[in-house]
Design a protein around this motif. Structure first.
Motif, mmCIF file in Angstrom:
data_model
loop_
_atom_site.group_PDB
_atom_site.id
_atom_site.type_symbol
_atom_site.label_atom_id
_atom_site.label_comp_id
_atom_site.label_asym_id
_atom_site.label_seq_id
_atom_site.Cartn_x
_atom_site.Cartn_y
_atom_site.Cartn_z
ATOM 1 N N TYR A 40 0.856 -1.181 0.000
ATOM 2 C CA TYR A 40 0.000 0.000 0.000
ATOM 3 C C TYR A 40 0.896 1.235 0.000
ATOM 4 C CZ TYR A 40 0.825 0.466 5.054
ATOM 5 O OH TYR A 40 1.403 0.615 6.282
ATOM 6 N N HIS A 41 0.302 2.403 -0.176
ATOM 7 C CA HIS A 41 1.048 3.656 -0.273
ATOM 8 C C HIS A 41 0.573 4.596 0.828
ATOM 9 C CE1 HIS A 41 2.479 2.438 -4.273
ATOM 10 N NE2 HIS A 41 1.270 1.903 -4.379
ATOM 11 N N LEU A 42 1.520 5.290 1.457
ATOM 12 C CA LEU A 42 1.215 6.152 2.590
ATOM 13 C C LEU A 42 1.823 7.529 2.385
ATOM 14 C CD1 LEU A 42 0.229 6.548 5.567
ATOM 15 C CD2 LEU A 42 2.473 5.658 6.255
ATOM 16 N N ALA A 43 1.033 8.562 2.661
ATOM 17 C CA ALA A 43 1.523 9.944 2.673
ATOM 18 C C ALA A 43 1.065 10.576 3.976
ATOM 19 C CB ALA A 43 0.978 10.738 1.492
ATOM 20 N N GLY A 44 1.982 11.165 4.684
ATOM 21 C CA GLY A 44 1.648 11.871 5.907
ATOM 22 C C GLY A 44 1.812 13.357 5.698
ATOM 23 N N SER A 45 1.057 14.116 6.451
ATOM 24 C CA SER A 45 1.157 15.571 6.403
ATOM 25 C C SER A 45 0.833 16.089 7.795
ATOM 26 C CB SER A 45 0.193 16.151 5.364
ATOM 27 O OG SER A 45 -1.130 16.101 5.846
ATOM 28 N N PRO A 46 1.074 17.363 8.054
ATOM 29 C CA PRO A 46 0.720 17.907 9.367
ATOM 30 C C PRO A 46 -0.773 17.794 9.661
ATOM 31 C CG PRO A 46 2.118 19.446 8.169
ATOM 32 C CD PRO A 46 1.759 18.335 7.215
ATOM 33 N N ASN A 47 -1.581 17.655 8.607
ATOM 34 C CA ASN A 47 -3.038 17.575 8.777
ATOM 35 C C ASN A 47 -3.567 16.153 8.822
ATOM 36 O OD1 ASN A 47 -3.275 20.375 8.753
ATOM 37 N ND2 ASN A 47 -3.302 20.415 6.528
ATOM 38 N N GLY A 48 -2.699 15.144 8.837
ATOM 39 C CA GLY A 48 -3.187 13.773 8.886
ATOM 40 C C GLY A 48 -2.421 12.851 7.972
ATOM 41 N N ARG A 49 -3.111 11.820 7.495
ATOM 42 C CA ARG A 49 -2.476 10.846 6.613
ATOM 43 C C ARG A 49 -3.456 10.362 5.555
ATOM 44 N NH1 ARG A 49 -0.375 6.137 9.975
ATOM 45 N NH2 ARG A 49 -0.816 4.756 8.244
ATOM 46 N N ILE A 50 -2.881 9.951 4.428
ATOM 47 C CA ILE A 50 -3.656 9.391 3.331
ATOM 48 C C ILE A 50 -3.004 8.076 2.940
ATOM 49 C CG2 ILE A 50 -4.405 9.695 0.935
ATOM 50 C CD1 ILE A 50 -4.388 12.697 1.415
ATOM 51 N N GLU A 51 -3.825 7.051 2.801
ATOM 52 C CA GLU A 51 -3.343 5.738 2.392
ATOM 53 C C GLU A 51 -4.073 5.316 1.123
ATOM 54 O OE1 GLU A 51 -3.425 2.890 5.683
ATOM 55 O OE2 GLU A 51 -3.668 4.634 6.993
ATOM 56 N N ILE A 52 -3.335 4.710 0.214
ATOM 57 C CA ILE A 52 -3.923 4.146 -1.000
ATOM 58 C C ILE A 52 -3.674 2.653 -0.943
ATOM 59 C CG2 ILE A 52 -3.803 4.068 -3.517
ATOM 60 C CD1 ILE A 52 -3.174 7.087 -3.422
ATOM 61 N N GLN A 53 -4.769 1.900 -0.933
ATOM 62 C CA GLN A 53 -4.743 0.472 -0.645
ATOM 63 C C GLN A 53 -5.473 -0.295 -1.743
ATOM 64 O OE1 GLN A 53 -3.746 -1.511 2.302
ATOM 65 N NE2 GLN A 53 -4.215 -3.064 0.752
ATOM 66 N N PRO A 54 -4.793 -1.200 -2.467
ATOM 67 C CA PRO A 54 -5.541 -2.084 -3.367
ATOM 68 C C PRO A 54 -6.523 -2.914 -2.549
ATOM 69 C CG PRO A 54 -3.190 -2.194 -3.821
ATOM 70 C CD PRO A 54 -3.357 -1.434 -2.530
ATOM 71 N N THR A 55 -7.717 -3.121 -3.077
ATOM 72 C CA THR A 55 -8.720 -3.877 -2.343
ATOM 73 C C THR A 55 -8.371 -5.363 -2.261
ATOM 74 O OG1 THR A 55 -10.399 -2.275 -2.955
ATOM 75 C CG2 THR A 55 -11.182 -4.388 -2.191
ATOM 76 N N PRO A 56 -7.980 -6.013 -3.377
ATOM 77 C CA PRO A 56 -7.613 -7.420 -3.242
ATOM 78 C C PRO A 56 -6.269 -7.555 -2.528
ATOM 79 C CG PRO A 56 -7.775 -6.790 -5.569
ATOM 80 C CD PRO A 56 -7.962 -5.566 -4.740
ATOM 81 N N ILE A 57 -6.235 -8.355 -1.477
ATOM 82 C CA ILE A 57 -4.986 -8.649 -0.776
ATOM 83 C C ILE A 57 -4.870 -10.164 -0.668
ATOM 84 C CG2 ILE A 57 -4.799 -6.484 0.498
ATOM 85 C CD1 ILE A 57 -6.040 -7.887 2.895
ATOM 86 N N LEU A 58 -3.649 -10.656 -0.706
ATOM 87 C CA LEU A 58 -3.427 -12.090 -0.671
ATOM 88 C C LEU A 58 -3.809 -12.640 0.699
ATOM 89 C CD1 LEU A 58 -2.404 -14.519 -2.249
ATOM 90 C CD2 LEU A 58 -0.122 -14.031 -1.370
ATOM 91 N N GLY A 59 -4.711 -13.595 0.716
ATOM 92 C CA GLY A 59 -5.174 -14.208 1.953
ATOM 93 C C GLY A 59 -4.246 -15.319 2.420
ATOM 94 N N ASP A 60 -4.495 -15.804 3.617
ATOM 95 C CA ASP A 60 -3.687 -16.880 4.197
ATOM 96 C C ASP A 60 -3.757 -18.165 3.381
ATOM 97 O OD1 ASP A 60 -2.925 -15.243 6.291
ATOM 98 O OD2 ASP A 60 -4.532 -15.941 7.621
ATOM 99 N N ASP A 61 -4.849 -18.357 2.667
ATOM 100 C CA ASP A 61 -5.029 -19.570 1.881
ATOM 101 C C ASP A 61 -4.483 -19.453 0.458
ATOM 102 O OD1 ASP A 61 -6.852 -17.790 0.861
ATOM 103 O OD2 ASP A 61 -8.609 -19.053 1.217
ATOM 104 N N GLY A 62 -3.797 -18.331 0.169
ATOM 105 C CA GLY A 62 -3.246 -18.124 -1.163
ATOM 106 C C GLY A 62 -4.223 -17.497 -2.134
ATOM 107 N N GLU A 63 -5.478 -17.344 -1.740
ATOM 108 C CA GLU A 63 -6.498 -16.700 -2.561
ATOM 109 C C GLU A 63 -6.618 -15.235 -2.140
ATOM 110 O OE1 GLU A 63 -8.351 -18.175 -5.045
ATOM 111 O OE2 GLU A 63 -7.078 -19.925 -4.738
ATOM 112 N N ASP A 64 -7.070 -14.407 -3.076
ATOM 113 C CA ASP A 64 -7.275 -12.997 -2.760
ATOM 114 C C ASP A 64 -8.469 -12.810 -1.838
ATOM 115 O OD1 ASP A 64 -5.121 -12.050 -4.156
ATOM 116 O OD2 ASP A 64 -6.259 -11.432 -5.907
ATOM 117 N N ASP A 65 -8.285 -12.001 -0.806
ATOM 118 C CA ASP A 65 -9.358 -11.537 0.057
ATOM 119 C C ASP A 65 -9.570 -10.070 -0.253
ATOM 120 O OD1 ASP A 65 -9.587 -13.994 1.393
ATOM 121 O OD2 ASP A 65 -8.104 -13.427 2.902
ATOM 122 N N LEU A 66 -10.668 -9.495 0.220
ATOM 123 C CA LEU A 66 -10.912 -8.068 0.039
ATOM 124 C C LEU A 66 -10.527 -7.330 1.310
ATOM 125 C CD1 LEU A 66 -14.362 -8.037 -1.786
ATOM 126 C CD2 LEU A 66 -12.078 -7.784 -2.766
#
Length: 107
Positions: A40-66
């Motif tokens: 994922y991607h992270l940007a911080g600023s004095p006013n907070g933080r913004i994260e950009i996260q792909p929705t599909p992530i690799l699950g424990d079983d090797g399949e994509d989870d959301l």
């Protein structure tokens, strides 16, 4: 108080959204790798933080989870966290074509 907003897109990849948001807000994102969240991607600023996260992530079983199953249509999420409501930030993010506001929570 903390203000959280969730945006989603199925129009842009995570890398494309990083470029668009960087250009729009003048922020520098760093790529992070997490066992739980994947890349994922992270940007911080004095006013907070913004994260950009792909929705599909690799699950424990090797399949994509959301990452956020409540938003299955979004292929990429943008998450903002600010100490107080930040209408200017929300307006600027709202101007990015293909980025849809999905959720708002104040805690």
């Amino acid at each position: 108080m903390t203000d959280h907003h969730t945006y989603g897109t199925s129009t842009h990849t995570a890398d494309e959204l990083v470029r668009l948001v960087s250009d729009c807000l003048g922020l520098l994102f760093t790529e992070r790798d997490s066992n739980y969240r994947g890349v994922y991607h992270l940007a911080g600023s004095p006013n907070g933080r913004i994260e950009i996260q792909p929705t599909p992530i690799l699950g424990d079983d090797g399949e994509d989870d959301l990452y956020a199953p409540e938003h299955p249509a979004a292929q990429v999420l943008l998450l903002t966290t600010t100490p107080t409501p930040h209408p200017a930030l929300q307006a600027r993010l709202g101007s990015i074509e293909g980025l849809i506001h999905l959720n708002h929570e104040t805690v």
